[in-house]
Scaffold this motif. Structure first.
Motif, short mmCIF file in Angstrom:
data_model
loop_
_atom_site.label_atom_id
_atom_site.label_comp_id
_atom_site.label_asym_id
_atom_site.label_seq_id
_atom_site.Cartn_x
_atom_site.Cartn_y
_atom_site.Cartn_z
N SER A 1 4.28 12.27 -1.35
CA SER A 1 5.38 11.56 -2.00
C SER A 1 6.60 11.53 -1.08
CB SER A 1 5.74 12.23 -3.33
OG SER A 1 6.92 11.69 -3.87
N TYR A 2 6.92 12.65 -0.47
CA TYR A 2 8.09 12.76 0.41
C TYR A 2 7.97 11.85 1.63
CZ TYR A 2 11.66 14.90 3.37
OH TYR A 2 12.74 15.12 4.17
N VAL A 3 6.82 11.88 2.27
CA VAL A 3 6.61 11.05 3.47
C VAL A 3 6.73 9.57 3.12
CG1 VAL A 3 4.85 10.30 5.13
CG2 VAL A 3 5.26 12.74 4.75
N TYR A 4 6.12 9.16 2.03
CA TYR A 4 6.17 7.75 1.65
C TYR A 4 7.52 7.36 1.07
CZ TYR A 4 1.50 6.82 3.11
OH TYR A 4 0.40 6.63 3.89
N TYR A 5 8.24 8.30 0.51
CA TYR A 5 9.62 8.04 0.08
C TYR A 5 10.45 7.62 1.29
CZ TYR A 5 14.44 9.08 -1.18
OH TYR A 5 15.80 9.01 -1.37
N HIS A 6 10.30 8.35 2.39
CA HIS A 6 11.05 8.02 3.60
C HIS A 6 10.57 6.73 4.25
CE1 HIS A 6 13.98 11.19 3.98
NE2 HIS A 6 13.07 12.00 3.46
N LYS A 7 9.29 6.44 4.15
CA LYS A 7 8.78 5.18 4.69
C LYS A 7 9.36 3.98 3.95
CE LYS A 7 4.32 6.26 6.71
NZ LYS A 7 2.90 5.92 6.73
N ILE B 1 20.31 13.76 -3.50
CA ILE B 1 19.81 14.54 -4.64
C ILE B 1 18.29 14.62 -4.58
CG2 ILE B 1 19.70 14.66 -7.16
CD1 ILE B 1 22.50 15.16 -6.03
N LYS B 2 17.66 13.51 -4.21
CA LYS B 2 16.19 13.51 -4.10
C LYS B 2 15.74 14.51 -3.03
CE LYS B 2 15.20 8.86 -5.70
NZ LYS B 2 14.28 9.08 -6.80
N GLU B 3 16.46 14.58 -1.92
CA GLU B 3 16.12 15.54 -0.87
C GLU B 3 16.15 16.97 -1.41
OE1 GLU B 3 15.16 15.21 2.36
OE2 GLU B 3 15.20 13.03 2.28
N ARG C 1 0.84 -1.20 0.00
CA ARG C 1 0.00 0.00 0.00
C ARG C 1 0.88 1.25 0.00
NH1 ARG C 1 -2.27 3.70 3.79
NH2 ARG C 1 -0.90 2.82 5.35
N ASP C 2 1.92 1.26 0.82
CA ASP C 2 2.85 2.40 0.88
C ASP C 2 3.53 2.62 -0.47
OD1 ASP C 2 2.16 2.56 3.53
OD2 ASP C 2 4.09 1.88 4.30
N ASN C 3 3.91 1.54 -1.11
CA ASN C 3 4.55 1.61 -2.41
C ASN C 3 3.61 2.21 -3.45
OD1 ASN C 3 6.83 1.25 -3.92
ND2 ASN C 3 6.53 -0.93 -4.28
N ILE C 4 2.35 1.79 -3.44
CA ILE C 4 1.36 2.31 -4.38
C ILE C 4 1.13 3.80 -4.14
CG2 ILE C 4 -1.08 2.23 -5.04
CD1 ILE C 4 -0.90 -0.84 -4.59
N ILE C 5 0.97 4.19 -2.88
CA ILE C 5 0.75 5.60 -2.55
C ILE C 5 1.93 6.44 -3.01
CG2 ILE C 5 0.52 7.26 -0.65
CD1 ILE C 5 -1.14 5.09 0.82
N PHE C 6 3.16 5.97 -2.74
CA PHE C 6 4.35 6.70 -3.15
C PHE C 6 4.38 6.89 -4.66
CE2 PHE C 6 8.60 6.35 -5.03
CZ PHE C 6 9.12 7.57 -4.63
#
Length: 126
Positions: free
Chosen positions: A111-117, A69-71, A3-8
């Motif tokens: 996107s940012y929150v789920y990237y870190h998750k 770089i993403k940050e 689910r986290d992957n899909i949201i991201f």
């Protein structure tokens, strides 16, 4: 995890399309040039902004880009969207299109929150 992957990926794809593909395709149209001019910015600012948006959104969508770089890409796109909101508000006041950059910013934050998750401890920036 799935689910986290899909949201991201949904949030990141929306950002890539809105902040990367659309500016690349429309930045040299008369409407875009008038929009930059209307806000009081010089013409070269629109070109520069387009380059930054496209490169930043590519950095977000490509998994091989290093975390540091993403940050920076997340930060740059956030500054861009906050500045767009402030510019529209200062020039046109609060109207229907003024809060739209904040909506895109909210998607960017998802996107940012789920990237870190989803990051492994090895990929942590700090």
């Amino acid at each position: 995890m799935k689910r986290d992957n899909i949201i991201f990926w949904v949030a990141t794809t929306i950002i890539f399309l809105w902040e990367g593909v659309m500016p690349a395709l429309t930045s040299q149209t008369e409407l875009a040039k008038e929009g930059i001019s209307h806000l009081g910015y010089p013409a070269y600012f629109g070109v520069m902004l387009t380059v930054y948006k496209v490169t930043g959104s590519i950095a977000l969508i490509l998994p091989v880009v290093p975390a540091r770089i993403k940050e920076w890409a997340y930060a740059g796109l956030s500054f861009s969207l906050l500045s767009a909101f402030i510019s529209h508000w200062a020039v046109d006041g609060m109207n229907a299109q003024t809060p739209f950059p904040l909506i895109i910013l909210a998607i960017l934050m998802v996107s940012y929150v789920y990237y870190h998750k989803l990051k492994t401890p090895k990929e942590k920036v700090w």
